[in-house]
Design a protein around this motif. Structure first.
Motif, mmCIF file in Angstrom:
data_model
loop_
_atom_site.group_PDB
_atom_site.id
_atom_site.type_symbol
_atom_site.label_atom_id
_atom_site.label_comp_id
_atom_site.label_asym_id
_atom_site.label_seq_id
_atom_site.Cartn_x
_atom_site.Cartn_y
_atom_site.Cartn_z
ATOM 1 N N HIS A 197 2.589 3.273 5.122
ATOM 2 C CA HIS A 197 2.796 2.214 4.130
ATOM 3 C C HIS A 197 2.120 0.963 4.673
ATOM 4 N N CYS A 198 1.366 0.254 3.821
ATOM 5 C CA CYS A 198 0.637 -0.920 4.286
ATOM 6 C C CYS A 198 0.393 -1.899 3.144
ATOM 7 N N SER A 199 -0.057 -3.085 3.507
ATOM 8 C CA SER A 199 -0.483 -4.055 2.502
ATOM 9 C C SER A 199 -1.782 -3.554 1.889
ATOM 10 N N ARG A 200 -1.954 -3.791 0.617
ATOM 11 C CA ARG A 200 -3.193 -3.393 -0.051
ATOM 12 C C ARG A 200 -4.334 -4.283 0.440
ATOM 13 N N PRO A 201 -5.527 -3.754 0.627
ATOM 14 C CA PRO A 201 -6.630 -4.538 1.181
ATOM 15 C C PRO A 201 -7.325 -5.450 0.162
ATOM 16 N N TYR A 202 -6.875 -5.434 -1.069
ATOM 17 C CA TYR A 202 -7.462 -6.256 -2.121
ATOM 18 C C TYR A 202 -6.338 -6.737 -3.036
ATOM 19 N N PRO A 203 -6.579 -7.791 -3.793
ATOM 20 C CA PRO A 203 -5.508 -8.278 -4.685
ATOM 21 C C PRO A 203 -5.083 -7.192 -5.672
ATOM 22 N N ARG A 251 1.205 -4.106 -7.481
ATOM 23 C CA ARG A 251 1.915 -3.877 -6.225
ATOM 24 C C ARG A 251 1.190 -4.537 -5.063
ATOM 25 N N GLU A 252 1.953 -5.106 -4.162
ATOM 26 C CA GLU A 252 1.386 -5.723 -2.965
ATOM 27 C C GLU A 252 1.147 -4.689 -1.871
ATOM 28 N N PHE A 253 1.973 -3.622 -1.885
ATOM 29 C CA PHE A 253 1.894 -2.610 -0.839
ATOM 30 C C PHE A 253 1.442 -1.269 -1.409
ATOM 31 N N SER A 302 -1.828 4.420 2.891
ATOM 32 C CA SER A 302 -3.140 4.543 3.515
ATOM 33 C C SER A 302 -3.124 5.739 4.451
#
Length: 104
Positions: free
Chosen positions: A27-33, A37-39, A42
């Motif tokens: 689970h991670c932050s998304r690499p783009y806006p 969802r923010e997460f 990967s």
């Protein structure tokens, strides 16, 4: 997805690469806006570019069980394909040295 799984990379109507999953899904932050969802999820993949990309019409068989390659290509990520279709694809081509399907 699990370590050792083979991935297929398709873009602009061509199968361009295969890959191998190197670690667990995280689970991670998304690499783009992101709009919704923010997460996200990967997975680390080692990527092997094909020396000669394969066009959709050269993929093996009738493509039943070929996930995103059945009929028109489907837009998306991480579609599963059947083992029999993957075996037919593997037998049909020359794969990059060092990849899971290549010969060292």
């Amino acid at each position: 997805m699990s370590p050792g799984d083979v991935t297929l990379h398709f873009a602009n109507k061509l199968l361009r690469a295969i890959g191998v999953v190197e670690g667990p899904v995280i689970h991670c932050s998304r690499p783009y806006p992101a709009e919704k969802r923010e997460f996200g999820l990967s997975v680390e993949v080692t990527y092997f570019e094909l020396p000669m990309p394969i066009s959709m019409d050269k993929l093996p068989g009738d493509r039943v069980g070929a996930g995103p390659f059945e009929g028109q290509v489907k837009q998306g990520y991480c579609f599963a394909v059947t083992g029999s279709w993957a075996a037919a694809l593997r037998a049909s081509g020359r794969w990059p040295r060092g990849s899971s399907w290549g010969h060292d």
